[in-house]
Design an enzyme around this catalytic site. Structure first.
Site: not given
Ligand code: BV8
Length: 255
Positions: A80, A129, A141, A159, A162, A200-201, A226
């Site tokens: 990526r 994120h 660390c 690291c 560490c 775009g989310t 979107n």
């Molecule tokens: C948390 C960085 C507290 C990494 C990302 C079970 C266990 C633990 C947690 C959970 C669980 N079940 C649910 C959760 C909560 C979970 C969550 O929300 N899950 C979802 C899937 C249900 N959240 C978490 O885990 C968060 N932390 O809750 O901590 C906790 C702690 C411990 C235990 C429990 C809870 C952390 C979430 C962050 C994850 N990291 N990114 C990396 O990138 O590698 S998230 C990653 O996915 C992105 O950053 C982004 O946020 C997400 C994707 O979403 P979008 O950006 O919206 O992208 P997507 O592809 O979905 O959509 C794109 C959109 O663009 C579409 O609508 C499309 O139509 C549109 N589009 C397409 N083309 C265009 C366009 N728009 C405009 N123009 C275009 N041309």
């Protein structure tokens, strides 16, 4: 894409969106992977191209995956990183930077880790994120290590504090909490804003997805950009159903 390829409904909704934005003093742009799609960065819900078709990013972006198979996770992020390094901000990112020059109190809150809003010229970007070009120690660390080059060895790097092979991307994985200071900054920006443009989310990932919902709950104007419908589309003040790289430059041109 020329104006002619933008749906008529979107073109006819543009003047209302522009009126709302012109009247805003403190707009917030809330962006997701879609804003970078036209730069060549696949979104999470696209099937990952090439090598990653058989993997679900949400499976790889977890602490468990890193514990289980660190080399695979490192290779996933190197793939990526290489893609981001080969791409650049698109006209949608540029338009958002132009809007900040017109509206200096504009803030960008992004879920993306590609850094393209900063690269396009926005300042004070709130990266919920993290940043794909920074590493941190998985053992806790202190400190972030900037790394814009690719590592040939898919093993986690050492690291500097560490000495263990424990460096991983300084991004928030699923199941990891977001940085409380970053969340507080985003909360303050949303509290202060008088308009949010959601670009775009899919609005499915929490806790980030709560920010647009808060704007709606506080009866502030919300413009969604979107090509698809999302859980926000029904309640949005205006939904510009088009790609952000097409419609954001048109919107910025009306301000
Ligand atoms: C948390 C960085 C507290 C990494 C990302 C079970 C266990 C633990 C947690 C959970 C669980 N079940 C649910 C959760 C909560 C979970 C969550 O929300 N899950 C979802 C899937 C249900 N959240 C978490 O885990 C968060 N932390 O809750 O901590 C906790 C702690 C411990 C235990 C429990 C809870 C952390 C979430 C962050 C994850 N990291 N990114 C990396 O990138 O590698 S998230 C990653 O996915 C992105 O950053 C982004 O946020 C997400 C994707 O979403 P979008 O950006 O919206 O992208 P997507 O592809 O979905 O959509 C794109 C959109 O663009 C579409 O609508 C499309 O139509 C549109 N589009 C397409 N083309 C265009 C366009 N728009 C405009 N123009 C275009 N041309």
């Amino acid at each position: 894409m020329s104006e002619s390829s933008i749906p008529f409904a979107t073109l006819s909704a543009l003047p209302e969106a522009a009126r709302l934005l012109r009247g805003s003093r403190r707009p917030v742009i809330f962006s997701g992977a879609g804003v970078s799609k036209e730069s060549g960065i696949p979104t999470f819900r696209d099937a990952q191209t090439g090598l990653w078709e058989q993997y679900d990013p949400a499976e790889l972006a977890t602490p468990e995956a890193f514990e289980r198979n660190p080399e695979l996770v490192i290779a996933f992020y190197e793939h990526r990183r290489a893609n981001v390094l080969a791409c650049k901000p698109n006209p949608g990112h540029i338009a958002i930077a132009d809007l900040e020059r017109l509206k200096p109190d504009l803030r960008v809150i992004t879920q993306n880790i590609d850094g393209f809003h900063r690269l396009a010229g926005n300042t004070g970007v709130i990266e919920l994120h993290g940043d794909i070009f920074k590493d941190r120690c998985n053992r806790g660390c202190e400190g972030l290590i900037e790394r814009r080059f690719l590592q040939a060895d898919p093993q986690p790097a050492q690291c500097p504090t560490c000495g263990r092979r424990s460096l991983r991307p300084a991004v928030v994985w699923f199941g990891e909490s977001l940085d409380p200071a970053v969340m507080a900054e985003a909360d303050a920006a949303v509290e202060a804003c008088d308009l949010m443009i959601v670009v775009g989310t899919s609005g499915l990932v929490y806790p980030s997805a709560r920010f647009p919902l808060r704007v709606l709950a506080e009866k502030k104007a919300l413009i969604e950009i979107n090509p698809e419908s999302t859980p926000l589309s029904q309640a949005a003040t205006v939904h510009l159903q088009s790609g952000s790289a097409q419609v954001l430059p048109l919107l910025a041109g009306l301000i």
